[in-house]
Design an enzyme around this catalytic site. Structure first.
Site, PDB file in Angstrom:
ATOM      1  N   ARG A 259      -3.210   5.604   1.320  1.00  0.00           N
ATOM      2  CA  ARG A 259      -1.523   5.744   0.416  1.00  0.00           C
ATOM      3  C   ARG A 259      -1.039   6.443  -0.394  1.00  0.00           C
ATOM      4  NH1 ARG A 259      -1.116   2.610   4.378  1.00  0.00           N
ATOM      5  NH2 ARG A 259       0.115   0.531   3.819  1.00  0.00           N
ATOM      6  N   GLU A 288       7.983   7.811   0.887  1.00  0.00           N
ATOM      7  CA  GLU A 288       7.897   7.842   3.499  1.00  0.00           C
ATOM      8  C   GLU A 288       9.340   7.200   3.667  1.00  0.00           C
ATOM      9  OE1 GLU A 288       4.471   6.073   4.979  1.00  0.00           O
ATOM     10  OE2 GLU A 288       3.290   7.862   3.827  1.00  0.00           O
ATOM     11  N   HIS A 307       2.780   9.221   8.805  1.00  0.00           N
ATOM     12  CA  HIS A 307       1.886   8.040   9.287  1.00  0.00           C
ATOM     13  C   HIS A 307       1.788   7.851  10.298  1.00  0.00           C
ATOM     14  CE1 HIS A 307       1.496   4.110   6.634  1.00  0.00           C
ATOM     15  NE2 HIS A 307       0.796   4.176   7.415  1.00  0.00           N
TER      16      HIS A 307
HETATM   17  N1  LIG Z   1      -2.829   5.976   7.499  1.00  0.00           N
HETATM   18  C1  LIG Z   1      -2.710   3.884   7.662  1.00  0.00           C
HETATM   19  O1  LIG Z   1      -2.061   3.942   8.729  1.00  0.00           O
HETATM   20  C2  LIG Z   1      -3.944   3.303   7.298  1.00  0.00           C
HETATM   21  C3  LIG Z   1      -3.324   3.216   6.097  1.00  0.00           C
HETATM   22  N2  LIG Z   1      -4.463   1.771   5.911  1.00  0.00           N
HETATM   23  C4  LIG Z   1      -4.795   2.231   4.322  1.00  0.00           C
HETATM   24  O2  LIG Z   1      -5.963   1.940   4.081  1.00  0.00           O
HETATM   25  C5  LIG Z   1      -6.835   0.434   3.247  1.00  0.00           C
HETATM   26  C6  LIG Z   1      -8.454   0.122   3.861  1.00  0.00           C
HETATM   27  O3  LIG Z   1      -7.886  -0.111   5.343  1.00  0.00           O
HETATM   28  P1  LIG Z   1      -9.136  -0.870   5.983  1.00  0.00           P
HETATM   29  O4  LIG Z   1     -10.288  -0.496   4.908  1.00  0.00           O
HETATM   30  O5  LIG Z   1      -8.866  -2.027   7.105  1.00  0.00           O
HETATM   31  O6  LIG Z   1      -9.256  -2.224   4.132  1.00  0.00           O
HETATM   32  P2  LIG Z   1     -10.504  -3.081   4.377  1.00  0.00           P
HETATM   33  O7  LIG Z   1      -9.951  -4.202   3.551  1.00  0.00           O
HETATM   34  O8  LIG Z   1     -11.424  -3.730   4.722  1.00  0.00           O
HETATM   35  O9  LIG Z   1     -11.085  -2.361   3.065  1.00  0.00           O
HETATM   36  C7  LIG Z   1     -10.992  -1.782   1.985  1.00  0.00           C
HETATM   37  C8  LIG Z   1     -11.879  -1.539   0.869  1.00  0.00           C
HETATM   38  O10 LIG Z   1     -11.984  -0.526  -0.737  1.00  0.00           O
HETATM   39  C9  LIG Z   1     -12.378  -1.322  -1.461  1.00  0.00           C
HETATM   40  N3  LIG Z   1     -11.643  -1.340  -2.143  1.00  0.00           N
HETATM   41  C10 LIG Z   1     -11.257  -2.053  -2.780  1.00  0.00           C
HETATM   42  N4  LIG Z   1      -9.822  -1.856  -4.044  1.00  0.00           N
HETATM   43  C11 LIG Z   1     -10.256  -0.595  -4.265  1.00  0.00           C
HETATM   44  C12 LIG Z   1     -10.525   0.364  -5.282  1.00  0.00           C
HETATM   45  N5  LIG Z   1      -9.763  -0.081  -6.674  1.00  0.00           N
HETATM   46  N6  LIG Z   1     -11.490   1.314  -5.250  1.00  0.00           N
HETATM   47  C13 LIG Z   1     -12.193   1.397  -4.532  1.00  0.00           C
HETATM   48  N7  LIG Z   1     -12.258   1.058  -3.246  1.00  0.00           N
HETATM   49  C14 LIG Z   1     -11.200  -0.271  -3.446  1.00  0.00           C
HETATM   50  C15 LIG Z   1     -12.346  -2.360  -1.053  1.00  0.00           C
HETATM   51  O11 LIG Z   1     -14.262  -2.915  -1.961  1.00  0.00           O
HETATM   52  C16 LIG Z   1     -13.090  -3.124   0.347  1.00  0.00           C
HETATM   53  O12 LIG Z   1     -14.412  -2.030   0.829  1.00  0.00           O
HETATM   54  C17 LIG Z   1      -5.110  -0.444   3.448  1.00  0.00           C
HETATM   55  O13 LIG Z   1      -5.050  -1.211   2.209  1.00  0.00           O
HETATM   56  C18 LIG Z   1      -4.119   0.634   3.977  1.00  0.00           C
HETATM   57  O14 LIG Z   1      -3.616   1.318   2.701  1.00  0.00           O
HETATM   58  C19 LIG Z   1      -5.095   0.546   6.769  1.00  0.00           C
HETATM   59  C20 LIG Z   1      -4.932   1.395   8.242  1.00  0.00           C
HETATM   60  C21 LIG Z   1      -4.058   2.655   8.452  1.00  0.00           C
HETATM   61  O1  LIG Z   2      -2.380  -0.702   8.890  1.00  0.00           O
HETATM   62  C1  LIG Z   2      -1.899   0.596   7.731  1.00  0.00           C
HETATM   63  O2  LIG Z   2      -1.938  -0.206   6.648  1.00  0.00           O
HETATM   64  C2  LIG Z   2      -1.141   1.787   8.320  1.00  0.00           C
HETATM   65  O3  LIG Z   2      -0.136   1.808   7.529  1.00  0.00           O
HETATM   66  C3  LIG Z   2      -0.991   1.638   9.518  1.00  0.00           C
HETATM   67  O4  LIG Z   2       0.325   1.905   9.571  1.00  0.00           O
HETATM   68  P1  LIG Z   2       1.578   0.649  10.298  1.00  0.00           P
HETATM   69  O5  LIG Z   2       1.879   0.024   8.987  1.00  0.00           O
HETATM   70  O6  LIG Z   2       1.314  -0.212  11.749  1.00  0.00           O
HETATM   71  O7  LIG Z   2       2.760   1.475  10.206  1.00  0.00           O
END
Ligand SMILES: NC(=O)C1=CN([C@@H]2O[C@H](COP(=O)(O)OP(=O)(O)OC[C@H]3O[C@@H](n4cnc5c(N)ncnc54)[C@H](O)[C@@H]3O)[C@@H](O)[C@H]2O)C=CC1
Ligand SMILES: O=C(O)C(=O)COP(=O)(O)O
Length: 346
Positions: A259, A288, A307
């Protein structure tokens, strides 16, 4: 079972009919499904909960309001008026989100304090975002901007680049995204470091060293690249602040697939403008859509993605896999997959 005793699933995202059919076919005696795609913007990602509410005609809004009143389960958020979901959809018990990172959205809309359960799409976007992270690392370490310049100048001169093999990358956030990046980076021969918040945590596949997150500033001068893959929580808000950006090794590459608010954007801009940071691959931004006046638009050392790096053809199918798995768990009264936890913030 009569209709009255069925639970109503309202699909709030436009979904391809084949996926709606899969939802309808799952326990049809227990669930009634409402999907009226003509009310919804299409495709799904147009309904942008990162950038603000969805617009709808007045006529469609009132039809939508009727659907909400009947809904017990929502597939995706109501983006017309998300903050008032509990009063607009008084029966709703559970929302299956189509994003992984919903913590900030739930806070902003006040939904965090409602009694509704939320499940996320974590895992769905890991592969496409790992691809984007690798693209970003290769883009700058193989100097694609330079290649584009010489081609535009019709200039033939053989050259050498650094490449990514042997480069050290630090990944912050080792969940589904971070682990996918770690595996890919290791396959490319990178030395992969990650951060840990607690002692005793084991390094996932591909990660050769875990450093304490509280000592991140000491690690930054030692790494060639930084990949942000953590959730946005009070702890990670500006985790990479001015001092951390300044601590980055000269020539480092930054990738942000987490983010925008995790990094101090003005400091990153400064470091990119001066060339101290070689390049940044950014899928997410502090605000955004990215405001027109942002200097990031004009920087040739920014690989920009609005994004959308996670948006791939297979996305809806994978989200519906999670939803159907969760519908079964819901009926069996088992813990749901990817349950959002308020105390953790993700
Ligand atoms: N650019 C995009 O379109 C997307 C962005 N994301 C972002 O990525 C994040 C992570 O997604 P996932 O890996 O699927 O989640 P997840 O729930 O599988 O993993 C989150 C990880 O972050 C770690 N974590 C939590 N707090 C932390 C901290 N303070 N410092 C360092 N690590 C910490 C946790 O221990 C865990 O390993 C989401 O919350 C979202 O904000 C996710 C999917 C798409
Ligand atoms: O899964 C997330 O957190 C994402 O940022 C992916 O983009 P979306 O929220 O599906 O538009």
């Amino acid at each position: 079972m009569s209709n009255a005793s069925k639970l109503t699933i309202l699909i709030a995202s436009p979904l391809e009919e084949e996926h709606v059919e899969r939802i309808r076919a799952f326990a049809p005696d227990r669930f009634e499904v409402i999907h009226e795609p003509s009310l919804l913007p299409t495709p799904r990602y147009v309904a942008d909960h990162h950038g603000g509410p969805r617009t709808m005609s007045e006529e469609n809004k009132s039809r939508w309001a009727e659907h909400l009143k009947q809904a017990d389960i929502l597939f995706d958020f109501d983006l017309v008026d998300p903050a008032n979901l509990p009063s607009r959809a008084p029966r709703v018990q559970w929302v299956q989100a189509t994003s992984a990172g919903i913590g900030e959205f739930l806070k902003r809309t006040g939904l965090e304090s409602s009694s509704i359960r939320f499940t996320t799409a974590s895992g769905v976007h890991a592969r496409p975002l790992a691809e984007f992270a690798m693209l970003g690392l290769l883009y700058f370490f193989r100097d694609v901007p330079g290649l584009q310049r010489v081609k535009a100048a019709r200039h033939w001169e053989r050259y050498t680049v650094e490449g990514i093999e042997g480069k050290r990358v630090l990944i912050v956030g080792l969940g589904s995204l971070g682990q996918a990046v770690a595996r890919d980076a290791a396959h490319f021969g990178m030395e992969v470091w990650g951060t840990r918040r607690r002692a005793g945590v084991e390094a996932p596949e591909g990660v050769s060293r875990l450093i304490d997150q509280s000592r991140i500033i000491e690690a930054l001068p030692e790494v060639d690249a930084l990949v942000l893959a953590c959730p946005l929580t009070p702890e990670t808000h500006l985790l990479i602040d001015k001092a951390e950006v300044e601590a980055l090794k000269p020539g480092a590459v930054v990738v942000n697939i987490a983010r925008g608010q995790v990094i101090n954007e003005p400091s990153l801009v400064e470091a990119l403008q001066s060339g101290r940071v070689r390049g940044a691959a950014l899928d997410v931004f502090t605000v955004e859509p990215l405001p027109q006046e942002s200097p990031l638009w004009d920087l040739s050392n920014v690989l920009f993605s609005p994004h959308s790096a996670s948006t791939v053809a297979a996305e809806n199918s994978r989200i519906v896999d999670i939803f159907i798995d969760n519908l079964g768990r819901f009926l069996r009264d088992e813990p749901l997959r990817n349950q959002f936890e308020r105390e953790r913030g993700y």
